[in-house]
Motif scaffolding. Structure first.
Motif, short mmCIF file in Angstrom:
data_model
loop_
_atom_site.label_atom_id
_atom_site.label_comp_id
_atom_site.label_asym_id
_atom_site.label_seq_id
_atom_site.Cartn_x
_atom_site.Cartn_y
_atom_site.Cartn_z
N PRO A 177 0.79 -1.22 0.00
CA PRO A 177 0.00 0.00 0.00
C PRO A 177 0.83 1.28 0.00
O PRO A 177 0.26 2.38 0.00
N GLN A 178 2.17 1.12 0.01
CA GLN A 178 3.01 2.31 -0.11
C GLN A 178 4.35 1.91 -0.72
O GLN A 178 4.67 0.73 -0.84
N ALA A 179 5.15 2.89 -1.08
CA ALA A 179 6.45 2.64 -1.71
C ALA A 179 7.30 1.73 -0.84
O ALA A 179 7.34 1.88 0.39
N GLY A 180 7.95 0.76 -1.48
CA GLY A 180 8.85 -0.14 -0.77
C GLY A 180 8.20 -1.40 -0.23
O GLY A 180 8.89 -2.28 0.27
N ILE A 181 6.89 -1.50 -0.33
CA ILE A 181 6.18 -2.69 0.15
C ILE A 181 5.55 -3.40 -1.05
O ILE A 181 5.05 -2.77 -1.97
N THR A 182 5.60 -4.72 -1.01
CA THR A 182 4.97 -5.52 -2.05
C THR A 182 3.83 -6.31 -1.43
O THR A 182 3.98 -6.87 -0.34
N LYS A 183 2.70 -6.34 -2.11
CA LYS A 183 1.54 -7.11 -1.67
C LYS A 183 1.45 -8.35 -2.56
O LYS A 183 1.53 -8.26 -3.78
N TYR A 184 1.30 -9.51 -1.91
CA TYR A 184 1.21 -10.79 -2.62
C TYR A 184 -0.19 -11.37 -2.44
O TYR A 184 -0.74 -11.37 -1.34
N HIS A 185 -0.73 -11.90 -3.53
CA HIS A 185 -2.02 -12.58 -3.51
C HIS A 185 -1.77 -14.06 -3.75
O HIS A 185 -1.09 -14.42 -4.72
N PHE A 186 -2.30 -14.90 -2.87
CA PHE A 186 -2.06 -16.34 -2.91
C PHE A 186 -3.36 -17.11 -3.14
O PHE A 186 -4.44 -16.64 -2.78
N ILE A 187 -3.20 -18.34 -3.65
CA ILE A 187 -4.32 -19.27 -3.78
C ILE A 187 -3.81 -20.67 -3.51
O ILE A 187 -2.64 -20.99 -3.79
N LYS A 188 -4.68 -21.49 -2.96
CA LYS A 188 -4.43 -22.92 -2.83
C LYS A 188 -5.68 -23.64 -3.27
O LYS A 188 -6.78 -23.38 -2.76
N TRP A 189 -5.54 -24.54 -4.24
CA TRP A 189 -6.66 -25.32 -4.73
C TRP A 189 -6.77 -26.58 -3.89
O TRP A 189 -5.77 -27.22 -3.60
N LEU A 190 -7.97 -26.89 -3.48
CA LEU A 190 -8.19 -28.08 -2.64
C LEU A 190 -8.64 -29.27 -3.47
O LEU A 190 -9.16 -29.15 -4.51
#
Length: 130
Positions: free
Chosen positions: A117-130
């Motif tokens: 949400p700001q400079a220098g930070i990375t946001k990761y989106h994850f998924i796991k299939w069941l």
């Protein structure tokens, strides 16, 4: 206004999934808790929408980290999800949080947003299939 928005979503779902596929559109929130001596030390909060659960929070008190409680909660979530007919689990985390933990647990990154949400930070989106 909210009723009108809900009506539009229900209409869209009926067009795509049919009457039986609509199901509850509002997310159902549930929590899994690990306790030590009657005190909550780790909590996983998730929301189910249709066939997906989204982890909203997974927190372990600092002095209990590294003892497997987070993995235990993820395992319990997967069991609960399967019993509910959930097909996938999603979550988001940031670079200063638990990216490697979720990779170790078998989750896959499907999107990365740099400077969010700001400079220098990375946001990761994850998924796991069941």
């Amino acid at each position: 206004m909210q009723d009108w928005i809900n009506h539009i979503f229900v209409e869209q779902y009926r067009e795509v999934f049919g009457e039986k596929g609509v199901g509850p559109l509002e997310p159902e929130t549930f929590c899994l808790v690990e306790e030590v001596n009657g005190q909550s030390v780790a909590v996983l909060q998730a929301q189910q929408t249709l066939e997906t659960a989204h982890i909203k929070a997974l927190v372990v008190q600092k002095e209990y980290r590294g003892q497997g409680l987070g993995m235990l909660l993820l395992s319990r979530l997967e069991e609960e999800a399967k019993s509910r007919g959930i097909k996938s689990i999603t979550l988001s985390t940031k670079s200063y949080q638990a990216k490697d933990f979720y990779l170790k647990a078998g989750y896959q990154i499907y999107a990365t947003l740099e400077n969010v949400p700001q400079a220098g930070i990375t946001k990761y989106h994850f998924i796991k299939w069941l």
